[in-house]
Write a protein that holds these residues in place. Structure first.
Motif, PDB file in Angstrom:
ATOM      1  N   VAL A 164       0.827  -1.207   0.000  1.00 29.04           N
ATOM      2  CA  VAL A 164       0.000   0.000   0.000  1.00 29.04           C
ATOM      3  C   VAL A 164       0.861   1.256   0.000  1.00 29.04           C
ATOM      4  N   LEU A 165       1.890   1.282   0.844  1.00 30.09           N
ATOM      5  CA  LEU A 165       2.645   2.505   1.098  1.00 30.09           C
ATOM      6  C   LEU A 165       3.970   2.583   0.350  1.00 30.09           C
ATOM      7  N   GLY A 166       4.366   1.510  -0.326  1.00 27.08           N
ATOM      8  CA  GLY A 166       5.626   1.525  -1.048  1.00 27.08           C
ATOM      9  C   GLY A 166       6.809   1.229  -0.139  1.00 27.08           C
ATOM     10  N   SER A 167       8.024   1.313  -0.691  1.00 24.70           N
ATOM     11  CA  SER A 167       9.238   0.980   0.059  1.00 24.70           C
ATOM     12  C   SER A 167      10.131   2.206   0.190  1.00 24.70           C
ATOM     13  N   GLY A 168      11.304   2.016   0.816  1.00 25.49           N
ATOM     14  CA  GLY A 168      12.285   3.090   0.937  1.00 25.49           C
ATOM     15  C   GLY A 168      12.055   4.040   2.089  1.00 25.49           C
ATOM     16  N   TRP A 169      11.291   3.607   3.103  1.00 22.02           N
ATOM     17  CA  TRP A 169      10.998   4.467   4.252  1.00 22.02           C
ATOM     18  C   TRP A 169      12.129   4.414   5.281  1.00 22.02           C
ATOM     19  N   ILE A 215      -0.564  11.162   5.941  1.00 23.51           N
ATOM     20  CA  ILE A 215       0.438  10.978   4.904  1.00 23.51           C
ATOM     21  C   ILE A 215       0.447  12.235   4.052  1.00 23.51           C
ATOM     22  N   SER A 216       1.615  12.852   3.934  1.00 28.73           N
ATOM     23  CA  SER A 216       1.714  14.153   3.266  1.00 28.73           C
ATOM     24  C   SER A 216       2.981  14.197   2.416  1.00 28.73           C
ATOM     25  N   GLY A 217       3.276  15.390   1.879  1.00 32.27           N
ATOM     26  CA  GLY A 217       4.447  15.534   1.019  1.00 32.27           C
ATOM     27  C   GLY A 217       4.123  15.095  -0.400  1.00 32.27           C
ATOM     28  N   ARG A 218       5.066  14.458  -1.042  1.00 32.85           N
ATOM     29  CA  ARG A 218       4.865  14.016  -2.422  1.00 32.85           C
ATOM     30  C   ARG A 218       4.055  12.719  -2.440  1.00 32.85           C
ATOM     31  N   ILE A 219       2.869  12.773  -2.985  1.00 26.70           N
ATOM     32  CA  ILE A 219       1.987  11.610  -3.072  1.00 26.70           C
ATOM     33  C   ILE A 219       1.952  11.147  -4.536  1.00 26.70           C
ATOM     34  N   SER A 220       2.471   9.950  -4.793  1.00 23.70           N
ATOM     35  CA  SER A 220       2.467   9.432  -6.161  1.00 23.70           C
ATOM     36  C   SER A 220       1.044   9.132  -6.615  1.00 23.70           C
ATOM     37  N   ARG A 221       0.859   8.998  -7.914  1.00 21.91           N
ATOM     38  CA  ARG A 221      -0.470   8.698  -8.439  1.00 21.91           C
ATOM     39  C   ARG A 221      -0.960   7.353  -7.906  1.00 21.91           C
ATOM     40  N   ALA A 222      -0.071   6.364  -7.869  1.00 22.79           N
ATOM     41  CA  ALA A 222      -0.455   5.031  -7.385  1.00 22.79           C
ATOM     42  C   ALA A 222      -0.854   5.089  -5.913  1.00 22.79           C
ATOM     43  N   LEU A 223      -0.085   5.849  -5.093  1.00 26.71           N
ATOM     44  CA  LEU A 223      -0.402   5.956  -3.668  1.00 26.71           C
ATOM     45  C   LEU A 223      -1.698   6.737  -3.470  1.00 26.71           C
ATOM     46  N   GLY A 224      -1.906   7.777  -4.260  1.00 23.13           N
ATOM     47  CA  GLY A 224      -3.132   8.554  -4.162  1.00 23.13           C
ATOM     48  C   GLY A 224      -4.364   7.734  -4.513  1.00 23.13           C
ATOM     49  N   PHE A 225      -4.199   6.726  -5.346  1.00 26.44           N
ATOM     50  CA  PHE A 225      -5.306   5.841  -5.684  1.00 26.44           C
ATOM     51  C   PHE A 225      -5.514   4.789  -4.592  1.00 26.44           C
ATOM     52  N   ALA A 226      -4.415   4.281  -4.006  1.00 25.58           N
ATOM     53  CA  ALA A 226      -4.498   3.190  -3.035  1.00 25.58           C
ATOM     54  C   ALA A 226      -4.988   3.650  -1.659  1.00 25.58           C
ATOM     55  N   LEU A 227      -4.629   4.857  -1.249  1.00 30.40           N
ATOM     56  CA  LEU A 227      -4.950   5.303   0.109  1.00 30.40           C
ATOM     57  C   LEU A 227      -6.456   5.369   0.387  1.00 30.40           C
ATOM     58  N   PRO A 228      -7.293   5.929  -0.500  1.00 37.20           N
ATOM     59  CA  PRO A 228      -8.740   5.916  -0.225  1.00 37.20           C
ATOM     60  C   PRO A 228      -9.297   4.502  -0.111  1.00 37.20           C
TER      61      PRO A 228
END
Length: 253
Positions: A164-169, A215-228
């Protein structure tokens, strides 16, 4: 005179031996612990070591705990136990000191909370899970008010939710503190793309915890679709998750 002192010494030994067999539940009751709002369904063992089952504080259930008396603290006038706790929401160990007032201090603690066991967990956590670890030198409550907190919170939530949130955190962590009588547990992280994750949990003995995730800052298109789809709502430039309030069933007289 020597005989007199020997008699006094024997009486003291007999009194100490008698206290050693004092039931744990009785000892805690007379120490004032039970009057602070703490209760239990069953106690086993003596004042030196034992177990409390069905622990509750002001109606909230916390599980079971094994206790062992800290003799050194007792010599200093403090009732303190080494405690190993196991409950539906997690596990922990540390030293618990009981004071008049009433006040309770948790020292040298390590607590692991299982987020899957909380009723209002987000949908994305219900699938992958996650834990929050609290570790530090002291947390002190006076009544049900947090008055002192020193320690660090860390979590594996981001590692377990890469789908859901991706990697690299970066490491998800924060410093504990007290705020308005609640124990404040902040968790923050940022990934290489500039996306920021911030979770805030507020807890106090005997009351339901409250938390939110932003969750803020740069929101990728994929993350913006997955979060809702994961239960987040857009609020300006942020995505926010706040658990819904529990709706109480109506009753008729």
């Amino acid at each position: 005179m020597i005989r007199f002192f020997l008699v006094i010494l024997l009486l003291l030994i007999a009194a100490i031996a008698g206290l050693a067999f004092l039931p744990l539940g009785t000892a805690l009751k007379y120490s004032g612990v039970s009057s602070s709002g703490a209760e239990w369904s069953r106690s086993v063992g003596s004042v030196l070591s034992g177990r409390l089952e069905g622990l509750k504080y002001k109606g909230t259930t916390y599980g079971d705990a094994d206790l062992e008396l800290d003799a050194n603290a007792l010599l200093g006038g403090n009732l303190q136990y080494a405690v190993a706790w196991t409950g539906n929401h997690g596990i922990g160990n540390g030293k618990v000191s009981f004071e008049r007032g009433p006040a309770i201090t948790l020292k040298d603690y390590v607590i692991t909370l299982d987020l899957l066991e909380y009723e209002k967990t987000a949908r994305w956590l219900q699938q992958s899970g996650g834990k929050v670890k609290l570790q530090g030198p002291a947390i002190r409550f006076a009544g049900n008010q947090c008055v002192e907190a020193a320690g660090v919170a860390t979590s594996d939530v981001l590692d377990l939710n890469r789908d859901v949130l991706g990697s690299g955190w970066s490491e998800l962590r924060g410093d504990l503190s007290c705020d308005d009588g609640k124990l404040l547990i902040p968790l923050q992280s940022e990934n290489a793309a500039g996306t920021r994750f911030a979770a805030l949990l507020r807890v106090a003995p005997g009351s339901a915890g409250k938390f939110e995730v932003r969750i803020s800052g740069r929101i990728s298109r994929a993350l913006g679709f997955a979060l809702p789809l994961a239960g987040f709502s857009r609020s300006g430039d942020e995505f926010v998750f706040v658990p819904p309030a529990r709706v109480r069933a109506s009753t008729t007289p």
